[in-house]
Design a protein around this motif. Structure first.
Motif, PDB file in Angstrom:
ATOM      1  N   LEU A  94      26.724  25.613  18.240  1.00  0.00           N
ATOM      2  CA  LEU A  94      26.873  27.134  17.502  1.00  0.00           C
ATOM      3  C   LEU A  94      26.959  27.292  16.266  1.00  0.00           C
ATOM      4  N   CYS A  95      27.206  26.056  15.270  1.00  0.00           N
ATOM      5  CA  CYS A  95      27.413  26.507  13.858  1.00  0.00           C
ATOM      6  C   CYS A  95      25.925  26.817  13.368  1.00  0.00           C
ATOM      7  N   PRO A  96      26.048  28.178  12.822  1.00  0.00           N
ATOM      8  CA  PRO A  96      24.805  28.586  12.137  1.00  0.00           C
ATOM      9  C   PRO A  96      24.147  27.901  11.165  1.00  0.00           C
ATOM     10  N   ILE A  97      25.043  27.186  10.288  1.00  0.00           N
ATOM     11  CA  ILE A  97      24.692  26.059   9.252  1.00  0.00           C
ATOM     12  C   ILE A  97      23.611  24.903   9.752  1.00  0.00           C
ATOM     13  N   CYS A  98      24.713  24.338  10.745  1.00  0.00           N
ATOM     14  CA  CYS A  98      23.930  23.393  11.388  1.00  0.00           C
ATOM     15  C   CYS A  98      22.538  23.615  11.976  1.00  0.00           C
ATOM     16  N   GLN A  99      22.528  24.955  12.856  1.00  0.00           N
ATOM     17  CA  GLN A  99      21.280  25.258  13.345  1.00  0.00           C
ATOM     18  C   GLN A  99      20.303  25.513  12.396  1.00  0.00           C
ATOM     19  N   VAL A 100      20.539  26.037  11.406  1.00  0.00           N
ATOM     20  CA  VAL A 100      19.386  26.395  10.260  1.00  0.00           C
ATOM     21  C   VAL A 100      19.110  25.008   9.828  1.00  0.00           C
ATOM     22  N   ARG A 101      19.774  23.886   9.538  1.00  0.00           N
ATOM     23  CA  ARG A 101      19.379  22.596   8.954  1.00  0.00           C
ATOM     24  C   ARG A 101      18.462  21.924  10.202  1.00  0.00           C
ATOM     25  N   ARG A 102      19.100  22.173  11.246  1.00  0.00           N
ATOM     26  CA  ARG A 102      18.198  21.389  12.606  1.00  0.00           C
ATOM     27  C   ARG A 102      16.856  22.131  12.833  1.00  0.00           C
ATOM     28  N   SER A 103      16.870  23.420  12.629  1.00  0.00           N
ATOM     29  CA  SER A 103      15.742  23.799  12.803  1.00  0.00           C
ATOM     30  C   SER A 103      14.721  23.670  11.790  1.00  0.00           C
ATOM     31  N   ARG A 104      15.002  23.414  10.544  1.00  0.00           N
ATOM     32  CA  ARG A 104      14.192  22.853   9.419  1.00  0.00           C
ATOM     33  C   ARG A 104      13.690  21.434  10.191  1.00  0.00           C
ATOM     34  N   LYS A 105      14.618  20.725  10.432  1.00  0.00           N
ATOM     35  CA  LYS A 105      14.495  19.297  10.731  1.00  0.00           C
ATOM     36  C   LYS A 105      13.219  19.302  12.117  1.00  0.00           C
ATOM     37  N   LEU A 106      13.427  20.090  12.987  1.00  0.00           N
ATOM     38  CA  LEU A 106      12.379  19.818  14.022  1.00  0.00           C
ATOM     39  C   LEU A 106      11.240  20.502  13.596  1.00  0.00           C
ATOM     40  N   ALA A 107      11.075  21.247  12.792  1.00  0.00           N
ATOM     41  CA  ALA A 107       9.749  22.188  12.486  1.00  0.00           C
ATOM     42  C   ALA A 107       9.164  20.862  11.551  1.00  0.00           C
ATOM     43  N   HIS A 108       9.882  20.188  10.667  1.00  0.00           N
ATOM     44  CA  HIS A 108       9.094  19.216   9.865  1.00  0.00           C
ATOM     45  C   HIS A 108       8.511  17.998  10.872  1.00  0.00           C
ATOM     46  N   GLN A 109       9.510  17.335  11.751  1.00  0.00           N
ATOM     47  CA  GLN A 109       9.237  16.610  12.724  1.00  0.00           C
ATOM     48  C   GLN A 109       7.781  17.162  13.580  1.00  0.00           C
ATOM     49  N   ALA A 110       7.903  18.311  13.888  1.00  0.00           N
ATOM     50  CA  ALA A 110       6.782  18.871  14.913  1.00  0.00           C
ATOM     51  C   ALA A 110       5.484  18.775  14.215  1.00  0.00           C
ATOM     52  N   ILE A 111       5.462  19.147  12.604  1.00  0.00           N
ATOM     53  CA  ILE A 111       4.350  19.312  11.940  1.00  0.00           C
ATOM     54  C   ILE A 111       3.814  17.710  11.906  1.00  0.00           C
ATOM     55  N   ALA A 112       4.687  16.834  11.459  1.00  0.00           N
ATOM     56  CA  ALA A 112       4.291  15.317  11.431  1.00  0.00           C
ATOM     57  C   ALA A 112       3.707  14.716  12.647  1.00  0.00           C
ATOM     58  N   ALA A 113       4.282  14.949  13.898  1.00  0.00           N
ATOM     59  CA  ALA A 113       3.819  14.809  15.217  1.00  0.00           C
ATOM     60  C   ALA A 113       2.390  15.027  15.267  1.00  0.00           C
ATOM     61  N   ALA A 114       2.015  16.575  14.965  1.00  0.00           N
ATOM     62  CA  ALA A 114       0.856  16.902  15.389  1.00  0.00           C
ATOM     63  C   ALA A 114      -0.213  16.385  14.429  1.00  0.00           C
ATOM     64  N   GLN A 115       0.238  16.134  13.107  1.00  0.00           N
ATOM     65  CA  GLN A 115      -0.642  15.407  12.187  1.00  0.00           C
ATOM     66  C   GLN A 115      -0.997  13.992  12.431  1.00  0.00           C
ATOM     67  N   TRP A 116      -0.185  13.266  13.036  1.00  0.00           N
ATOM     68  CA  TRP A 116      -0.430  12.045  13.685  1.00  0.00           C
ATOM     69  C   TRP A 116      -1.571  12.032  14.720  1.00  0.00           C
ATOM     70  N   LEU A 117      -0.944  13.101  15.760  1.00  0.00           N
ATOM     71  CA  LEU A 117      -2.053  13.189  16.915  1.00  0.00           C
ATOM     72  C   LEU A 117      -3.541  13.572  16.490  1.00  0.00           C
ATOM     73  N   ALA A 118      -3.482  14.601  15.475  1.00  0.00           N
ATOM     74  CA  ALA A 118      -4.707  14.928  15.073  1.00  0.00           C
ATOM     75  C   ALA A 118      -5.579  13.706  14.429  1.00  0.00           C
ATOM     76  N   ALA A 119      -4.722  12.893  13.639  1.00  0.00           N
ATOM     77  CA  ALA A 119      -5.344  11.727  13.031  1.00  0.00           C
ATOM     78  C   ALA A 119      -5.883  10.709  13.897  1.00  0.00           C
ATOM     79  N   GLU A 120      -5.357  10.576  15.165  1.00  0.00           N
ATOM     80  CA  GLU A 120      -5.612   9.682  16.050  1.00  0.00           C
ATOM     81  C   GLU A 120      -6.690  10.179  16.985  1.00  0.00           C
ATOM     82  N   GLY A 121      -6.930  11.294  16.724  1.00  0.00           N
ATOM     83  CA  GLY A 121      -8.115  12.057  17.729  1.00  0.00           C
ATOM     84  C   GLY A 121      -7.638  12.640  18.860  1.00  0.00           C
ATOM     85  N   ARG A 122      -6.404  12.662  18.903  1.00  0.00           N
ATOM     86  CA  ARG A 122      -5.680  13.062  20.392  1.00  0.00           C
ATOM     87  C   ARG A 122      -5.873  14.455  20.375  1.00  0.00           C
ATOM     88  N   LEU A 123      -6.119  15.271  19.682  1.00  0.00           N
ATOM     89  CA  LEU A 123      -6.122  16.656  19.775  1.00  0.00           C
ATOM     90  C   LEU A 123      -7.524  17.284  19.756  1.00  0.00           C
TER      91      LEU A 123
END
Length: 301
Positions: free
Chosen positions: A68-97
């Protein structure tokens, strides 16, 4: 995901820290022994900034990692967004998308009082597990990322848990799988509801925007903390804590989960979003500073 100036970053973190302090005091009044740990969250924060253009973002800090901590939620949100973009880029490079269609699906049901909230979330998690075994879902949904979000209706005094899912549909998937009617009927059956729930499905054409949707907060902590009175807040915080503790609210399946394993991405319990970048986009070397919470706002050490 943007960089901030030092002044903007200080104002943003001051607002978050004030909400964090309000949360800690509410937890103390509710008898939650973790209030002291929450209160100590981000009392100091390292900032990496560019002396040339003024862009800055927070680096390391002592996070409490409370959901419930708003500070940790914002930081967690940024981390998840970075991870999601990296995962999508890897999948695209592998031709999986290639030929894959992506959609944002929101699944809801009626609001519930506090005493029914944990049971409702259990029912939703069970329904999501059953969903993966549905014939069409098993055949065409080759990957997904989902989270459970909770909002609070102050007028009615009820809670609204709902699900956001980013679905990756294989080429040849029927068009109806990106319609609200399809998911409304499916969700109503899985949840065994005696009414038609309100569900929404829409195709996402911007891949980066689509994958960043997974970074939504599990509950809008800042909105709840700033919008409730001090008298009402302890019971709302206690209800949300009881509903969220011990539950995995963010999960991945299929090729999205595979990409996370290959990239060795950790789950969202670690709120760190720092990186090792030393050079700003303008070409200047980055410098470090420390922001300290003085009880009213952040100031540079």
């Amino acid at each position: 995901m943007r960089d901030y100036t030092m002044g903007e970053l200080g104002c943003q973190w001051t607002r978050l820290k004030r909400a964090n302090v309000k949360l800690a005091h509410a937890m103390r009044r509710a008898g939650d022994k973790r209030w002291g740990t929450v209160l100590q969250c981000a009392r100091e924060a390292t900032v990496r900034y560019c002396p040339a253009c003024g862009r800055a973002h927070a680096q390391g800090t002592n996070c409490c990692r409370h959901r419930l901590c708003p500070i940790c939620q914002v930081r967690r949100s940024r981390k998840l967004a970075h991870q999601a973009i990296a995962a999508a880029q890897w999948l695209a490079a592998e031709g999986r998308l290639d030929g894959v269609r992506m959609g944002l699906v929101t699944l809801t049901q009626r609001n519930v009082p506090a005493d029914m909230l944990p049971g409702m979330i259990d029912s939703m998690l069970a329904a999501l597990t059953r969903m993966r075994h549905q014939r069409a879902v098993r055949r065409y949904m080759i990957g997904s990322a989902r989270n459970i979000e909770i909002t609070y209706n102050q007028q009615a005094g009820t809670y609204h848990p709902h699900v956001h899912i980013i679905v990756m549909l294989a080429p040849g998937a029927p068009d109806e799988m990106l319609t609200s009617a399809y998911w409304r009927d499916l969700w109503g059956d899985l949840m065994q509801l005696d009414y038609a729930p309100i569900c929404d499905a829409r195709e996402l054409h911007d891949r980066d925007k689509a994958v960043c949707e997974v970074s939504k907060y599990v509950c809008k902590a800042l909105e709840i903390l700033e919008g409730l009175s001090d008298d009402l807040l302890p019971q709302v915080v206690a209800a949300l804590n009881a509903a969220l503790t011990g539950r995995r609210l963010v999960a991945y399946t299929g090729i999205w989960a595979e990409a996370r394993r290959v990239l060795k991405q950790r789950d969202d319990d670690d709120a760190s979003d720092s990186d090792d970048q030393d050079i700003c986009g303008c070409g200047a070397a980055l410098a470090d500073a420390v922001m300290i919470w003085d009880g009213c706002e952040y100031r540079l050490k």
